[in-house]
Scaffold this motif. Sequence first.
Motif, PDB file in Angstrom:
ATOM      1  N   PRO A 221       0.848  -1.206   0.000  1.00 50.09           N
ATOM      2  CA  PRO A 221       0.000   0.000   0.000  1.00 50.09           C
ATOM      3  C   PRO A 221       0.876   1.246   0.000  1.00 50.09           C
ATOM      4  N   ASN A 222       0.399   2.318  -0.603  1.00 49.41           N
ATOM      5  CA  ASN A 222       1.186   3.554  -0.672  1.00 49.41           C
ATOM      6  C   ASN A 222       1.637   4.034   0.698  1.00 49.41           C
ATOM      7  N   LYS A 223       0.770   3.892   1.699  1.00 50.67           N
ATOM      8  CA  LYS A 223       1.107   4.382   3.036  1.00 50.67           C
ATOM      9  C   LYS A 223       2.302   3.649   3.633  1.00 50.67           C
ATOM     10  N   ASN A 224       2.592   2.460   3.117  1.00 53.89           N
ATOM     11  CA  ASN A 224       3.732   1.682   3.624  1.00 53.89           C
ATOM     12  C   ASN A 224       5.022   1.929   2.850  1.00 53.89           C
ATOM     13  N   LEU A 225       4.968   2.843   1.882  1.00 54.76           N
ATOM     14  CA  LEU A 225       6.171   3.167   1.117  1.00 54.76           C
ATOM     15  C   LEU A 225       7.047   4.186   1.842  1.00 54.76           C
ATOM     16  N   PHE A 226       6.437   4.933   2.779  1.00 53.38           N
ATOM     17  CA  PHE A 226       7.137   6.052   3.395  1.00 53.38           C
ATOM     18  C   PHE A 226       7.050   6.003   4.920  1.00 53.38           C
ATOM     19  N   THR A 227       8.045   6.574   5.561  1.00 50.07           N
ATOM     20  CA  THR A 227       8.087   6.593   7.023  1.00 50.07           C
ATOM     21  C   THR A 227       7.247   7.722   7.601  1.00 50.07           C
ATOM     22  N   ASP A 228       7.071   8.798   6.831  1.00 50.01           N
ATOM     23  CA  ASP A 228       6.340   9.971   7.316  1.00 50.01           C
ATOM     24  C   ASP A 228       5.603  10.614   6.147  1.00 50.01           C
ATOM     25  N   SER A 229       4.384  10.147   5.898  1.00 48.29           N
ATOM     26  CA  SER A 229       3.625  10.628   4.740  1.00 48.29           C
ATOM     27  C   SER A 229       3.240  12.091   4.872  1.00 48.29           C
ATOM     28  N   ASP A 230       2.985  12.559   6.092  1.00 47.36           N
ATOM     29  CA  ASP A 230       2.581  13.953   6.282  1.00 47.36           C
ATOM     30  C   ASP A 230       3.686  14.924   5.877  1.00 47.36           C
ATOM     31  N   SER A 231       4.915  14.625   6.308  1.00 46.47           N
ATOM     32  CA  SER A 231       6.043  15.494   5.934  1.00 46.47           C
ATOM     33  C   SER A 231       6.328  15.393   4.440  1.00 46.47           C
ATOM     34  N   LEU A 232       6.191  14.190   3.914  1.00 41.51           N
ATOM     35  CA  LEU A 232       6.430  13.989   2.487  1.00 41.51           C
ATOM     36  C   LEU A 232       5.427  14.791   1.654  1.00 41.51           C
ATOM     37  N   LYS A 233       4.195  14.888   2.122  1.00 36.65           N
ATOM     38  CA  LYS A 233       3.164  15.618   1.388  1.00 36.65           C
ATOM     39  C   LYS A 233       3.586  17.057   1.118  1.00 36.65           C
ATOM     40  N   GLU A 234       4.287  17.673   2.058  1.00 35.16           N
ATOM     41  CA  GLU A 234       4.707  19.053   1.870  1.00 35.16           C
ATOM     42  C   GLU A 234       5.708  19.175   0.731  1.00 35.16           C
ATOM     43  N   ILE A 235       6.570  18.161   0.592  1.00 36.05           N
ATOM     44  CA  ILE A 235       7.540  18.165  -0.508  1.00 36.05           C
ATOM     45  C   ILE A 235       6.831  17.936  -1.830  1.00 36.05           C
ATOM     46  N   VAL A 236       5.934  16.947  -1.849  1.00 38.51           N
ATOM     47  CA  VAL A 236       5.207  16.615  -3.071  1.00 38.51           C
ATOM     48  C   VAL A 236       4.330  17.794  -3.502  1.00 38.51           C
ATOM     49  N   LYS A 237       3.735  18.485  -2.539  1.00 41.56           N
ATOM     50  CA  LYS A 237       2.851  19.610  -2.856  1.00 41.56           C
ATOM     51  C   LYS A 237       3.588  20.676  -3.668  1.00 41.56           C
ATOM     52  N   LYS A 238       4.848  20.929  -3.330  1.00 41.83           N
ATOM     53  CA  LYS A 238       5.627  21.926  -4.060  1.00 41.83           C
ATOM     54  C   LYS A 238       5.775  21.531  -5.539  1.00 41.83           C
ATOM     55  N   HIS A 239       5.972  20.237  -5.759  1.00 43.53           N
ATOM     56  CA  HIS A 239       6.101  19.758  -7.138  1.00 43.53           C
ATOM     57  C   HIS A 239       4.763  19.837  -7.866  1.00 43.53           C
ATOM     58  N   VAL A 240       3.672  19.572  -7.173  1.00 42.06           N
ATOM     59  CA  VAL A 240       2.344  19.666  -7.784  1.00 42.06           C
ATOM     60  C   VAL A 240       2.040  21.111  -8.171  1.00 42.06           C
ATOM     61  N   ILE A 241       2.369  22.038  -7.287  1.00 41.78           N
ATOM     62  CA  ILE A 241       2.146  23.462  -7.583  1.00 41.78           C
ATOM     63  C   ILE A 241       2.892  23.871  -8.844  1.00 41.78           C
ATOM     64  N   GLU A 242       4.126  23.419  -8.964  1.00 43.30           N
ATOM     65  CA  GLU A 242       4.925  23.747 -10.149  1.00 43.30           C
ATOM     66  C   GLU A 242       4.337  23.097 -11.402  1.00 43.30           C
ATOM     67  N   ALA A 243       3.915  21.821 -11.292  1.00 39.41           N
ATOM     68  CA  ALA A 243       3.362  21.102 -12.443  1.00 39.41           C
ATOM     69  C   ALA A 243       2.054  21.720 -12.917  1.00 39.41           C
ATOM     70  N   THR A 244       1.193  22.114 -11.977  1.00 37.29           N
ATOM     71  CA  THR A 244      -0.093  22.710 -12.357  1.00 37.29           C
ATOM     72  C   THR A 244       0.098  24.134 -12.884  1.00 37.29           C
ATOM     73  N   ARG A 245       1.105  24.829 -12.362  1.00 35.60           N
ATOM     74  CA  ARG A 245       1.388  26.180 -12.857  1.00 35.60           C
ATOM     75  C   ARG A 245       1.779  26.133 -14.333  1.00 35.60           C
ATOM     76  N   LYS A 246       2.582  25.144 -14.694  1.00 36.17           N
ATOM     77  CA  LYS A 246       3.022  25.015 -16.085  1.00 36.17           C
ATOM     78  C   LYS A 246       1.849  24.706 -17.009  1.00 36.17           C
ATOM     79  N   LYS A 247       0.826  24.022 -16.487  1.00 31.19           N
ATOM     80  CA  LYS A 247      -0.344  23.674 -17.301  1.00 31.19           C
ATOM     81  C   LYS A 247      -1.488  24.657 -17.107  1.00 31.19           C
ATOM     82  N   ASP A 248      -1.239  25.728 -16.368  1.00 30.04           N
ATOM     83  CA  ASP A 248      -2.245  26.760 -16.138  1.00 30.04           C
ATOM     84  C   ASP A 248      -3.518  26.175 -15.523  1.00 30.04           C
ATOM     85  N   ILE A 249      -3.334  25.338 -14.492  1.00 31.45           N
ATOM     86  CA  ILE A 249      -4.446  24.712 -13.796  1.00 31.45           C
ATOM     87  C   ILE A 249      -4.616  25.370 -12.436  1.00 31.45           C
ATOM     88  N   VAL A 250      -5.848  25.629 -12.059  1.00 28.30           N
ATOM     89  CA  VAL A 250      -6.122  26.191 -10.737  1.00 28.30           C
ATOM     90  C   VAL A 250      -5.957  25.083  -9.706  1.00 28.30           C
TER      91      VAL A 250
END
Length: 229
Positions: free
Chosen positions: A145-174
């Motif tokens: 399961p995805n939750k078992n791939l990481f030791t701290d999913s909450d902290s990881l989410k903050e890192i992933v969120k930055k990449h999502v913001i950049e990816a959606t910005r490039k595609k002009d997505i709200v």
Amino acid sequence: MSFSILLFSCVEDVNISFEEVYISSENRIEINIPKAKGNKTIVEVINTDIETAVARELYIGSADSESPKTINESINLFNEEFHVFKTDFPESEQIWEAQIDGEVLFQSPEIISVSITSYVNTGGAHGILNITFLNFESTTGKQIPNKNLFTDSDSLKEIVKKHVIEATRKKDIVFEPENFQLPQNIGYTEDGVIFLYNTFQIGPYSSGIIEFTIPFEEIKSYLVFNSTN
């Protein structure tokens, strides 16, 4: 010392490899997927889960009904539905088609990541493209399961969120950060951990699939499984 030798021996005995399996049928159904070979106990678990995932992608019945477990069952149901369609609309020239491709993205003594890409068109305005990642323990074949791939999913989410913001910005997505969730599809690749959102999971259909890879070095402190293959 004896424990280390035993552990090393177990890893060596796993020795899982993959071969490509091709399946075709009427109505332009083509399936190319990896099939695990090696330790019988392990490969049976992996191959069953891959087959179930493929069968689910090909299934076009009601979402409330249980999807078939085997590829042959799903192919038969697909063809039956097409024949019903042709009976109801004999003058229609609409062609149904399904293309499903599987790929081993990553394999190490600890983890195996597999990607299933499907494109199914049954006469709508456009076909449906969907990608699914499956992660397996190399030593057992059990799906992770995805939750078992990481030791701290909450902290990881903050890192992933930055990449999502950049990816959606490039595609002009709200993008709405307050509703942010990790994607359903996360897998290992040679270059790092890939995070993938299928169509509609973040933006409209026109935005397509959103995916990006975060290098292992950037998130290695959060990884449960070793990235060394």
